[in-house]
Design an enzyme around this catalytic site. Structure first.
Site, short mmCIF file in Angstrom:
data_model
loop_
_atom_site.label_atom_id
_atom_site.label_comp_id
_atom_site.label_asym_id
_atom_site.label_seq_id
_atom_site.Cartn_x
_atom_site.Cartn_y
_atom_site.Cartn_z
N HIS A 8 -6.31 -22.93 -56.95
CA HIS A 8 -5.34 -22.23 -56.08
C HIS A 8 -5.24 -23.02 -54.79
CE1 HIS A 8 -5.25 -18.63 -58.67
NE2 HIS A 8 -6.49 -18.99 -58.94
N ASN A 61 0.32 -18.44 -57.77
CA ASN A 61 0.25 -17.20 -56.96
C ASN A 61 0.23 -17.51 -55.47
OD1 ASN A 61 -2.40 -18.18 -57.14
ND2 ASN A 61 -3.33 -16.15 -57.07
N ASP A 79 -11.25 -22.78 -61.10
CA ASP A 79 -10.67 -21.57 -60.50
C ASP A 79 -10.95 -21.55 -58.98
OD1 ASP A 79 -9.33 -19.23 -60.08
OD2 ASP A 79 -10.72 -17.93 -61.17
O1 DOR Z 1 -11.17 -14.57 -58.23
C1 DOR Z 1 -9.98 -14.87 -58.38
N1 DOR Z 1 -9.24 -15.30 -57.35
N2 DOR Z 1 -9.40 -14.71 -59.59
C2 DOR Z 1 -8.09 -14.85 -59.78
O2 DOR Z 1 -7.64 -14.69 -60.90
C3 DOR Z 1 -7.20 -15.18 -58.63
C4 DOR Z 1 -7.95 -15.86 -57.55
C5 DOR Z 1 -7.18 -15.98 -56.25
O3 DOR Z 1 -6.01 -16.34 -56.29
O4 DOR Z 1 -7.76 -15.74 -55.19
#
Ligand code: DOR
Length: 438
Positions: free
Chosen positions: A62, A94, A305
């Site tokens: 992200h 996102n 992630d």
């Molecule tokens: O822990 C998480 N954070 N899981 C996700 O699926 C999204 C992510 C985020 O965008 O902060």
């Protein structure tokens, strides 16, 4: 520019080489891989304590741009990814607004950060604005540079929409990256339903919240023939479903994160928000099942992630803090120290889950270390350990649940698209740019 990587242990599953060799790189291309090369015109890089591997690819990060630049930007994210040993990083949509249009995809795909650090590859959202209601403009986004589609952070609740998405995705030839979570089963508190929810009194998320969606989407993938990749698997039930699907020959792949492989719900019992992540850290049996699947080959990919948040947010009380762990700079040393050093997996498997399989999931050419290939190399030092110090992260997030962990396998040199872009903590291209050389 010529470089000579001296005396590194070269691991290339494509050429089946795994021995102490020198690698000569000229004008971005690998020109020789042999013992005892000497070339006075080349810059010699000592790799005698290092493993030289094909460049690593992170399928899940992200990077928060546009809209949440206080958490991360394409620039800081790509820099952190490079420092973490990655030559490519796939970023999730996102953002604010979500990467849901070809215009935004193009802006990310053409980011300047890609030419200095690690190349950033965008994913487009599956549903319009990630609202889970209508199909987004998948074909236009694919043409603009989207390498996959995902609503990560959320899950497509409607089986009807998911089936349409799978059918439609066939025209794009891109994979679907699926965050699997049935919100009817998940209170989204990010506590595992089991010991952690019992001890803390916080309502837990059962493993079934993930597994029922995996079961549904395996059926739909079989029916439609779509290329489905499951993101951040956390439970033993999901692993059993995946294993059976693969035995049946259904074309699905899956990733697991370093934090789900190393940590368990025991850490969340303290309600320390640093351990808050979605899906939640689960039981020891779940962790063991993930490890078994990693060893067996049922898990295809390790993905970070990487989910940075501000210090203010991550120091709120557990229930109010956002889920997410900044993982780009610790993934590789964690896997090396906890799995390779302990002889749970070998170096070839490390290369498979970090380089070969991620490339295959994206449908891209697999990197190899042989003459005639462009240099895409991740070189790690296995002799010197270092403690995780989040204050020194290149990411904007200076927080980590792994703070103080003593790890081996830190990146030493990284070549991206033929260029030496990371050199023992320095970023040569960024330095040249700041001095106005380029
Ligand atoms: O822990 C998480 N954070 N899981 C996700 O699926 C999204 C992510 C985020 O965008 O902060």
């Amino acid at each position: 520019m010529k470089y000579l990587l001296k005396k590194g242990t070269v691991v290339c599953p494509i050429t089946c080489k795994e021995s102490e060799l020198d690698v000569l790189i000229d004008n971005g291309m690998i020109v020789r891989v042999e013992k005892g090369i000497s070339d006075k015109k080349a810059l010699a890089l000592d790799a005698s304590q290092c493993i030289v591997m094909p460049g690593f690819i992170d399928l899940h990060a992200h990077l928060r741009e546009p809209g949440e630049e206080e958490k991360e930007t394409l620039y800081t994210g790509a820099k952190a990814a490079l420092a973490g040993g990655f030559v490519r990083v796939v970023c999730m949509p996102n953002t604010e607004p979500p990467l849901s249009t070809s215009f935004l995809i193009k802006a990310v795909a053409q980011s300047d950060a890609s030419s200095l650090f690690c190349r950033v590859l965008p994913t487009g959202s599956l549903s319009k604005n990630r609202e889970g209601k209508e199909i987004a403009e998948l074909n236009l986004m694919a043409k603009a540079g989207a390498v996959a589609f995902s609503d990560d952070g959320s899950s497509i609740q409607s089986a009807g929409l998911m089936r349409s998405l799978m059918l439609y995705s066939l025209t794009t030839k891109k994979p679907l990256f699926l965050h699997e979570e049935d919100v009817n089963l998940s209170p989204q508190t990010c506590i595992h339903e089991g010991k952690a929810s019992f001890v803390t009194g916080v309502e837990g998320t059962p493993s079934s919240a993930e597994a029922v969606m995996i079961a549904r989407d395996i059926l739909l993938a079989e029916e439609t023939g779509a290329r489905v990749h499951f993101q951040h698997l956390s439970s033993k039930e999901s692993i059993t479903l995946l294993r059976n699907a693969k035995k049946k020959g259904i074309q699905v792949t899956a990733e697991v994160t370093p934090h789900h492989l190393v940590l368990t719900e025991d850490e969340t019992v303290s309600l320390n928000p640093l351990f808050k992540v979605n899906p939640p850290l689960r039981s020891t049996e779940d962790r063991n099942a993930l490890e078994e699947a990693l060893v067996e080959g049922v898990i295809d990919v390790i993905a970070t992630d990487h989910a940075p948040h501000t210090k203010e947010e991550k120091t709120r009380e557990f229930e109010l803090a956002p889920p997410g762990i900044a993982g780009l700079e610790t993934a590789l040393p964690l896997l090396y120290t906890y799995f390779v050093e302990k002889k749970i997996i070998d170096l070839r498997r490390l290369v498979e889950v970090f380089s070969i399989n991620p490339a295959k999931v994206l449908g891209k050419k697999v990197f190899a270390i042989r003459e005639g290939e462009r240099a895409e190399l991740t070189v790690i030092n296995t002799a010197e350990s270092r403690k995780v110090n989040p204050e020194k992260f290149f990411s904007k997030s200076k927080l980590s649940p792994f703070q103080g962990f003593e790890l081996y396998g830190w990146p030493e040199y990284v070549f991206v698209e033929g260029e030496l872009r990371f050199l023992k903590g320095d970023f040569p291209l960024e330095e040249r740019r700041s001095k106005g050389v380029d």
